[in-house]
Design an enzyme around this catalytic site. Structure first.
Site, PDB file in Angstrom:
ATOM      1  N   ILE A 299       0.839  -1.206   0.000  1.00 30.88           N
ATOM      2  CA  ILE A 299       0.000   0.000   0.000  1.00 30.88           C
ATOM      3  C   ILE A 299       0.873   1.255   0.000  1.00 30.88           C
ATOM      4  O   ILE A 299       2.019   1.238   0.441  1.00 30.88           O
ATOM      5  CB  ILE A 299      -0.973   0.011   1.196  1.00 30.88           C
ATOM      6  CG1 ILE A 299      -0.227  -0.051   2.532  1.00 30.88           C
ATOM      7  CG2 ILE A 299      -1.960  -1.145   1.085  1.00 30.88           C
ATOM      8  CD1 ILE A 299      -1.133   0.089   3.747  1.00 30.88           C
ATOM      9  N   PRO A 300       0.342   2.375  -0.498  1.00 31.39           N
ATOM     10  CA  PRO A 300       1.107   3.613  -0.622  1.00 31.39           C
ATOM     11  C   PRO A 300       0.994   4.488   0.610  1.00 31.39           C
ATOM     12  O   PRO A 300       0.237   4.205   1.538  1.00 31.39           O
ATOM     13  CB  PRO A 300       0.447   4.279  -1.832  1.00 31.39           C
ATOM     14  CG  PRO A 300      -0.999   3.904  -1.666  1.00 31.39           C
ATOM     15  CD  PRO A 300      -1.009   2.509  -1.095  1.00 31.39           C
ATOM     16  N   LYS A 325       2.629  -5.127   3.075  1.00 31.77           N
ATOM     17  CA  LYS A 325       3.762  -4.238   3.340  1.00 31.77           C
ATOM     18  C   LYS A 325       3.276  -2.794   3.311  1.00 31.77           C
ATOM     19  O   LYS A 325       2.662  -2.347   2.339  1.00 31.77           O
ATOM     20  CB  LYS A 325       4.879  -4.403   2.310  1.00 31.77           C
ATOM     21  CG  LYS A 325       6.173  -3.690   2.764  1.00 31.77           C
ATOM     22  CD  LYS A 325       7.136  -3.465   1.639  1.00 31.77           C
ATOM     23  CE  LYS A 325       6.921  -2.154   0.918  1.00 31.77           C
ATOM     24  NZ  LYS A 325       7.219  -0.943   1.739  1.00 31.77           N
ATOM     25  N   THR A 326       3.565  -2.080   4.384  1.00 31.76           N
ATOM     26  CA  THR A 326       3.190  -0.671   4.454  1.00 31.76           C
ATOM     27  C   THR A 326       4.228   0.186   3.743  1.00 31.76           C
ATOM     28  O   THR A 326       5.363  -0.240   3.498  1.00 31.76           O
ATOM     29  CB  THR A 326       3.094  -0.203   5.914  1.00 31.76           C
ATOM     30  OG1 THR A 326       4.378  -0.366   6.541  1.00 31.76           O
ATOM     31  CG2 THR A 326       2.067  -1.021   6.680  1.00 31.76           C
ATOM     32  N   GLY A 378       0.783   2.395  -6.258  1.00 36.24           N
ATOM     33  CA  GLY A 378       1.940   3.273  -6.202  1.00 36.24           C
ATOM     34  C   GLY A 378       2.238   3.857  -7.564  1.00 36.24           C
ATOM     35  O   GLY A 378       1.367   3.951  -8.431  1.00 36.24           O
ATOM     36  N   GLU A 401      -2.674  -0.512  -9.279  1.00 38.15           N
ATOM     37  CA  GLU A 401      -3.347   0.793  -9.342  1.00 38.15           C
ATOM     38  C   GLU A 401      -2.244   1.821  -9.287  1.00 38.15           C
ATOM     39  O   GLU A 401      -1.604   2.001  -8.257  1.00 38.15           O
ATOM     40  CB  GLU A 401      -4.341   0.938  -8.189  1.00 38.15           C
ATOM     41  CG  GLU A 401      -5.317   2.096  -8.377  1.00 38.15           C
ATOM     42  CD  GLU A 401      -4.823   3.380  -7.753  1.00 38.15           C
ATOM     43  OE1 GLU A 401      -4.354   4.246  -8.521  1.00 38.15           O
ATOM     44  OE2 GLU A 401      -4.907   3.519  -6.534  1.00 38.15           O
ATOM     45  N   CYS A 435      -3.418  10.048  -6.805  1.00 38.70           N
ATOM     46  CA  CYS A 435      -3.089   9.481  -8.116  1.00 38.70           C
ATOM     47  C   CYS A 435      -4.050   9.939  -9.206  1.00 38.70           C
ATOM     48  O   CYS A 435      -3.675   9.995 -10.371  1.00 38.70           O
ATOM     49  CB  CYS A 435      -3.070   7.960  -8.033  1.00 38.70           C
ATOM     50  SG  CYS A 435      -4.585   7.249  -7.348  1.00 38.70           S
ATOM     51  N   ASP A 481      11.791  14.560   0.239  1.00 43.38           N
ATOM     52  CA  ASP A 481      11.985  14.159  -1.156  1.00 43.38           C
ATOM     53  C   ASP A 481      10.838  14.640  -2.035  1.00 43.38           C
ATOM     54  O   ASP A 481      11.046  15.176  -3.129  1.00 43.38           O
ATOM     55  CB  ASP A 481      12.102  12.632  -1.255  1.00 43.38           C
ATOM     56  CG  ASP A 481      13.406  12.110  -0.688  1.00 43.38           C
ATOM     57  OD1 ASP A 481      14.342  12.911  -0.516  1.00 43.38           O
ATOM     58  OD2 ASP A 481      13.495  10.893  -0.399  1.00 43.38           O
ATOM     59  N   PHE A 483       8.708  17.036  -1.330  1.00 44.39           N
ATOM     60  CA  PHE A 483       8.765  18.496  -1.259  1.00 44.39           C
ATOM     61  C   PHE A 483       9.721  19.046  -2.319  1.00 44.39           C
ATOM     62  O   PHE A 483       9.368  19.937  -3.109  1.00 44.39           O
ATOM     63  CB  PHE A 483       9.208  18.888   0.147  1.00 44.39           C
ATOM     64  CG  PHE A 483       9.451  20.348   0.385  1.00 44.39           C
ATOM     65  CD1 PHE A 483       8.422  21.177   0.789  1.00 44.39           C
ATOM     66  CD2 PHE A 483      10.716  20.894   0.227  1.00 44.39           C
ATOM     67  CE1 PHE A 483       8.644  22.530   1.032  1.00 44.39           C
ATOM     68  CE2 PHE A 483      10.949  22.236   0.451  1.00 44.39           C
ATOM     69  CZ  PHE A 483       9.913  23.056   0.855  1.00 44.39           C
ATOM     70  N   LYS A 485      10.905  17.507  -4.983  1.00 47.11           N
ATOM     71  CA  LYS A 485      10.450  17.139  -6.327  1.00 47.11           C
ATOM     72  C   LYS A 485       9.408  18.126  -6.841  1.00 47.11           C
ATOM     73  O   LYS A 485       9.462  18.578  -7.994  1.00 47.11           O
ATOM     74  CB  LYS A 485       9.867  15.726  -6.301  1.00 47.11           C
ATOM     75  CG  LYS A 485       9.193  15.300  -7.596  1.00 47.11           C
ATOM     76  CD  LYS A 485       8.462  13.979  -7.414  1.00 47.11           C
ATOM     77  CE  LYS A 485       7.585  13.652  -8.608  1.00 47.11           C
ATOM     78  NZ  LYS A 485       6.771  12.420  -8.400  1.00 47.11           N
ATOM     79  N   GLU A 532       3.400  13.310 -13.694  1.00 52.38           N
ATOM     80  CA  GLU A 532       2.642  13.273 -12.440  1.00 52.38           C
ATOM     81  C   GLU A 532       3.466  13.960 -11.362  1.00 52.38           C
ATOM     82  O   GLU A 532       4.444  13.416 -10.863  1.00 52.38           O
ATOM     83  CB  GLU A 532       2.338  11.823 -12.041  1.00 52.38           C
ATOM     84  CG  GLU A 532       1.470  11.738 -10.796  1.00 52.38           C
ATOM     85  CD  GLU A 532       1.152  10.304 -10.402  1.00 52.38           C
ATOM     86  OE1 GLU A 532       0.045  10.069  -9.891  1.00 52.38           O
ATOM     87  OE2 GLU A 532       2.000   9.423 -10.604  1.00 52.38           O
ATOM     88  N   PHE A 534       2.325  15.060  -8.329  1.00 54.66           N
ATOM     89  CA  PHE A 534       1.926  14.571  -7.012  1.00 54.66           C
ATOM     90  C   PHE A 534       2.108  15.651  -5.947  1.00 54.66           C
ATOM     91  O   PHE A 534       2.691  15.439  -4.886  1.00 54.66           O
ATOM     92  CB  PHE A 534       2.709  13.306  -6.639  1.00 54.66           C
ATOM     93  CG  PHE A 534       1.831  12.202  -6.097  1.00 54.66           C
ATOM     94  CD1 PHE A 534       0.833  11.651  -6.874  1.00 54.66           C
ATOM     95  CD2 PHE A 534       2.009  11.704  -4.812  1.00 54.66           C
ATOM     96  CE1 PHE A 534       0.019  10.634  -6.388  1.00 54.66           C
ATOM     97  CE2 PHE A 534       1.202  10.690  -4.312  1.00 54.66           C
ATOM     98  CZ  PHE A 534       0.208  10.154  -5.105  1.00 54.66           C
TER      99      PHE A 534
END
Length: 634
Positions: A299-300, A325-326, A378, A401, A435, A481, A483, A485, A532, A534
């Site tokens: 999961i994201p 996995k988180t 992700g 997804e 997303c 990171d 921020f 980007k 993207e 984000f």
């Protein structure tokens, strides 16, 4: 420090004898038809005068002398076609953050001249930037609110127990409001994935979960939903603390949606059934739907709670076991609600949660020969790696997804005020870290100028600050990171010739806050219109007709979502069928009901989540054929 009560009047302000830092924030409306005006020179002269009076003068002098040059370098003169119409205004673009920390002990006089829209603010901070944002949009100077929740679970959850990582390693999870450590969390790797998969395999092959009646599984999931509501305040506070989204969003929308999603799939547990199909001869043919076995799920960080529900809910309803996995940025809420699932009666080993990093724990889960199914949410790039690892191991099926660069189309018949509000929500929701964000805003040329001006006004009014405070609309980005980007993309937009009409800079000097940013006069080949981002960046593009906007909206390798805003039923029908996207919202956006399938076309993913369609991800289809002896009927 303090804000001048009337910074536009000629006056003298005397500061007390105390250590101060100087920040000068200039917000000046400039005509886009002229890039060199007397007011600009006057601003520079005033700031140079201040720099001579103040001990921190050298940095102030550098900042003042850079105003015109920075504007000329970063904001090319608009062509006649893209120039703002008469009466419109453009805003001074955002500058660079100056790293210098300016300190001094002094008593000084500061004089401001009668310049329209010039704002000089003295605050405890540094001489940070020249920005389009008004002072009201600045990050709060108060200390961050301490969340009323205790971090109880930081270990891995394996076989029903919270345990340390096999290596003994931990990693920090950070508060995005400050960059400070919230807690240290067990860092799982391949050995921990092995332990978790072994527990999940035993629970599936030998345990009670797939052998329970479907109604019993339903009741466990319903009890879990009740516990989520019972602990809603703690869960919401933990999600906001670890992620940075507003508490209003966590508590008012996402926690209730988790409970709703789990109840939805609880209802499906005893309604999954097969078929009896006719054959051409004397055979009885059954079609059975069986659980796939051990499901690996990743999961994201942008919606950790919701993605937990979207993935765990259908997997458990179908009778599977799970290794989840988180995201390393946001491990806390999944660990908390996983404990509630066990409290609701989930048998040991059915749900295992491993916190860790993608190249270690994530890669081990994707490559594991004991995992029967993978589901990942992700980025598209990481999704390609997940798919490759699955193929190179045991060819396990994968649901993906992934990313998006969704178009939001505003037709010329739209109510502009309503369209502006909806488009604003479509891109800035969740700090822009969504997303399906409608970050490519296509606006018909007849309403374009009005739309741009009102979008600018809405963006500068957006309240950015501590997500635990009432009235805040936008919290910090997830980490440094992301921020960095986002700000690189903002700089790319300026450098490529788009018009920065709002935002474009950080907010404050602590944490990962970014101003709501709006670009106009963008072109399809600019990075801000293709990639993207984000983050809270809206790119507004102009179009003239339906065929044109369909072609341009579809000219992307993404296809997750799209929005259409129009009064015309014909336009809505034409666009919704022509757009190559998994979801098209018409006169609405970000409607995530548990019953509605969600997923993408093209490189935005494989398969669907939510609704009845998500059940297909976690079921195998088996045909059972037996001969019939002297059948009474066929």
């Amino acid at each position: 420090g303090k804000e001048l009560s009337n910074p536009f009047a000629s006056q003298v302000v005397t500061e007390p004898k105390a250590p101060i830092f100087l920040k000068i924030s200039v917000s000046l409306h400039l005509s886009s038809r002229s890039h060199h005006r007397p007011e600009e020179n006057q601003i520079a002269e005033n700031l140079l005068e201040i720099s001579q009076q103040h001990p921190a003068g050298m940095a102030a002098r550098r900042a003042a002398s850079s105003i015109l040059s920075r504007r000329l370098l970063t904001r090319p003169s608009p062509s006649p076609a893209s120039a703002s119409p008469a009466g419109k205004s453009d805003l001074l673009g955002a500058g660079e953050v100056l790293p210098s920390k300016l300190r001094g002990n002094t008593e000084q006089n500061y004089t401001t001249s009668r310049l329209p829209n010039l704002q000089v603010v003295l605050v405890a901070g540094a001489l940070l930037r020249f920005s389009t944002a008004p002072a009201a949009a600045a990050a709060p100077t108060e200390e961050p609110i301490q969340p009323a929740v205790e971090v109880k679970h930081t270990q891995l959850l394996i076989n029903g127990n919270f345990v340390d990582a096999a290596s003994g390693k931990t990693f920090p999870t950070l508060d995005p409001r400050t960059g400070e450590v919230i807690a240290r969390v067990a860092e799982g790797d391949s050995e921990d994935i092995d332990r978790a998969v072994a527990a999940a395999r035993r629970a599936f092959d030998e345990g009670p979960w797939p052998r329970m009646t479907a109604y019993e599984r339903c009741r466990v999931l319903l009890r879990f939903a009740d516990l989520v509501e019972e602990h809603a305040e703690e869960i919401a506070a933990l999600e906001t603390w670890d992620n940075g989204k507003t508490l209003a969003q966590s508590a008012g929308a996402e926690v209730p949606m988790v409970a709703r999603c789990m109840r939805y799939y609880a209802g499906w547990a005893d309604k999954i059934h097969g078929l009896v199909v006719p054959t051409d001869g004397g055979h009885h043919a059954q079609v059975l739907h069986e659980p796939v076995g051990v499901a690996g799920q990743i999961i994201p960080w942008n919606f950790p709670l919701l993605m937990f529900a979207w993935k765990v809910g259908p997997a458990l309803a179908c009778g599977n076991t799970v290794v989840l996995k988180t995201a390393e940025q946001t491990p806390l809420s999944a660990l908390y609600v996983a404990r509630l699932l066990h409290e609701a009666g989930l048998p040991d080993g059915v749900l295992n949660v491993v916190s860790g990093f993608g190249p270690t724990a994530g890669a081990a889960l994707c490559s594991h020969m004991g995992v029967d199914k993978l589901a990942f949410t992700g980025s598209t790039g990481t999704g390609q790696i997940v798919l490759e690892l699955a193929a190179r191991s045991n060819l396990k099926p994968v649901t993906l997804e992934l990313g998006g660069k969704s178009p939001f189309i505003v037709m010329d018949d739209a109510d502009v005020d309503q369209a502006v509000d909806l488009a604003h929500h479509a891109v800035f929701f969740n700090q822009g870290q969504c997303c399906c964000a409608g970050s490519r805003t296509f606006v018909h040329e007849r309403v374009y100028d009005e739309f741009v001006e009102k979008s600018r006004a809405r963006a500068v009014k957006r309240v950015v600050g501590d997500p635990f405070r009432n009235g805040v609309e936008q919290g910090p980005q997830i980490d440094g990171d992301q921020f960095d980007k986002i700000l690189r993309y903002v700089r790319s937009g300026v450098d490529s010739g788009a018009t920065l009409v709002a935002g474009g800079d950080r907010v404050g000097n602590r944490g990962f806050y970014i101003q709501p940013t709006v670009f106009a006069d963008a072109k399809d080949d600019m990075k801000i219109a293709k990639d993207e981002i984000f983050g809270p960046v809206q790119t507004i593009l102009k179009f003239s007709g339906v065929e044109e906007v369909v072609r341009r909206a579809n000219a992307t390798h993404y296809g997750l979502a799209a929005g259409v805003f129009t009064r015309s039923l014909d336009a809505a029908n034409t666009l919704s069928r022509a757009l190559r996207a998994g979801t098209v919202w018409v006169n609405c956006y970000d409607v995530f009901d548990a019953t509605i399938p969600f997923g993408g076309y093209k490189m935005s993913g494989v398969g669907r989540e939510k609704g009845i369609y998500a059940l297909r991800n976690y079921l195998q289809t088996k045909a059972v054929v037996t001969p019939l002896k002297n059948p009474a009927w066929l």
